[in-house]
Design a protein around this motif. Structure first.
Motif, mmCIF file in Angstrom:
data_model
loop_
_atom_site.group_PDB
_atom_site.id
_atom_site.type_symbol
_atom_site.label_atom_id
_atom_site.label_comp_id
_atom_site.label_asym_id
_atom_site.label_seq_id
_atom_site.Cartn_x
_atom_site.Cartn_y
_atom_site.Cartn_z
ATOM 1 N N GLU A 194 0.980 -0.718 -0.443
ATOM 2 C CA GLU A 194 -0.005 -0.174 0.081
ATOM 3 C C GLU A 194 1.200 1.733 0.030
ATOM 4 O O GLU A 194 1.552 1.381 0.895
ATOM 5 C CB GLU A 194 -0.896 -0.172 1.218
ATOM 6 N N GLY A 195 0.166 2.662 -0.506
ATOM 7 C CA GLY A 195 1.318 3.711 -0.592
ATOM 8 C C GLY A 195 1.013 4.010 -2.494
ATOM 9 O O GLY A 195 -0.161 3.750 -2.828
ATOM 10 N N GLU A 196 1.872 5.195 -2.181
ATOM 11 C CA GLU A 196 2.161 6.749 -3.117
ATOM 12 C C GLU A 196 2.892 5.976 -4.374
ATOM 13 O O GLU A 196 3.960 5.891 -3.991
ATOM 14 C CB GLU A 196 2.016 7.916 -2.753
ATOM 15 N N TYR A 197 2.674 5.948 -5.977
ATOM 16 C CA TYR A 197 3.037 5.535 -6.674
ATOM 17 C C TYR A 197 3.133 6.473 -7.495
ATOM 18 O O TYR A 197 2.095 6.953 -8.117
ATOM 19 C CB TYR A 197 3.169 4.185 -7.019
ATOM 20 N N MET A 198 3.690 6.227 -8.629
ATOM 21 C CA MET A 198 3.834 7.037 -10.139
ATOM 22 C C MET A 198 3.512 5.930 -11.075
ATOM 23 O O MET A 198 3.942 4.797 -10.369
ATOM 24 C CB MET A 198 5.138 8.096 -10.761
ATOM 25 N N MET A 199 2.353 5.417 -12.001
ATOM 26 C CA MET A 199 2.325 4.915 -12.940
ATOM 27 C C MET A 199 1.832 4.815 -14.103
ATOM 28 O O MET A 199 1.825 6.695 -15.244
ATOM 29 C CB MET A 199 0.124 4.587 -12.656
ATOM 30 N N SER A 200 2.429 3.991 -14.979
ATOM 31 C CA SER A 200 2.004 4.694 -16.352
ATOM 32 C C SER A 200 0.955 3.288 -16.957
ATOM 33 O O SER A 200 1.613 2.515 -16.903
ATOM 34 C CB SER A 200 3.739 4.272 -17.458
ATOM 35 N N ALA A 201 0.236 3.290 -17.200
ATOM 36 C CA ALA A 201 -1.044 2.733 -17.774
ATOM 37 C C ALA A 201 -1.672 3.060 -18.991
ATOM 38 O O ALA A 201 -2.937 3.392 -19.250
ATOM 39 C CB ALA A 201 -2.236 2.261 -16.711
#
Length: 160
Positions: A133-140
């Protein structure tokens, strides 16, 4: 089958197709929410304790991530209609889940219709077993397939 992004046309008559999404919607910060305590479905009561803010793109990690991800489980954990309603109220910018569907055998497909009808994209088929659980950067990024109601996507998360 596999990780994919649903566009509104998937369940909303006249909704836009996957090629109409702005790629910037899917290259952004996101939050992984650990909901592995949900036994059958994610409800409003599971989500209210997660301090979801307006604009969050939330990825729902459930016990689906802990099961054998290479074998389909027809009893997968899903997002209940009241949970979808809460996400709409919180004005999230997107939602993802670690199941091949965001709902399971719901009459009328209320979860899909409510989220997509509110303009909230859905990512299904995430693999979150090793993601805390936590904060991320995402590429989707979805493939730009003209007229398609959904598209395969390769979803990558990293710490900022």
């Amino acid at each position: 089958t596999g990780t994919h992004i649903d566009a509104p046309l998937h369940f909303v008559p006249g909704g836009h197709t996957v090629d109409k999404y702005d790629p910037a919607q899917f290259i952004r910060p996101c939050r992984v929410l650990d909901l592995t305590d949900a036994e059958t479905k994610i409800t409003r009561s599971h989500l209210v304790r997660k301090d979801i803010a307006e604009g969050d793109f939330v990825l729902l990690k459930t016990r689906n991530s802990l099961d054998n991800p290479d074998q389909f489980n027809p009893e997968f954990v899903f997002l209940a209609f009241d949970g979808a309603g809460y996400l709409i109220e919180r004005k999230v910018s997107g939602v993802g889940i670690d199941a091949l569907g965001i709902e399971r055998s719901q009459p009328g497909h209320e979860t899909h219709k409510s989220l997509l009808g509110a303009g909230i994209p859905i990512i299904e088929g995430l693999r979150l077993a090793d993601v805390p659980e936590g904060e991320y950067m995402m590429s989707a990024l979805p493939l730009k397939i003209r007229g398609a109601e959904a598209s395969p996507a390769r979803v990558v998360l990293w710490k900022p």
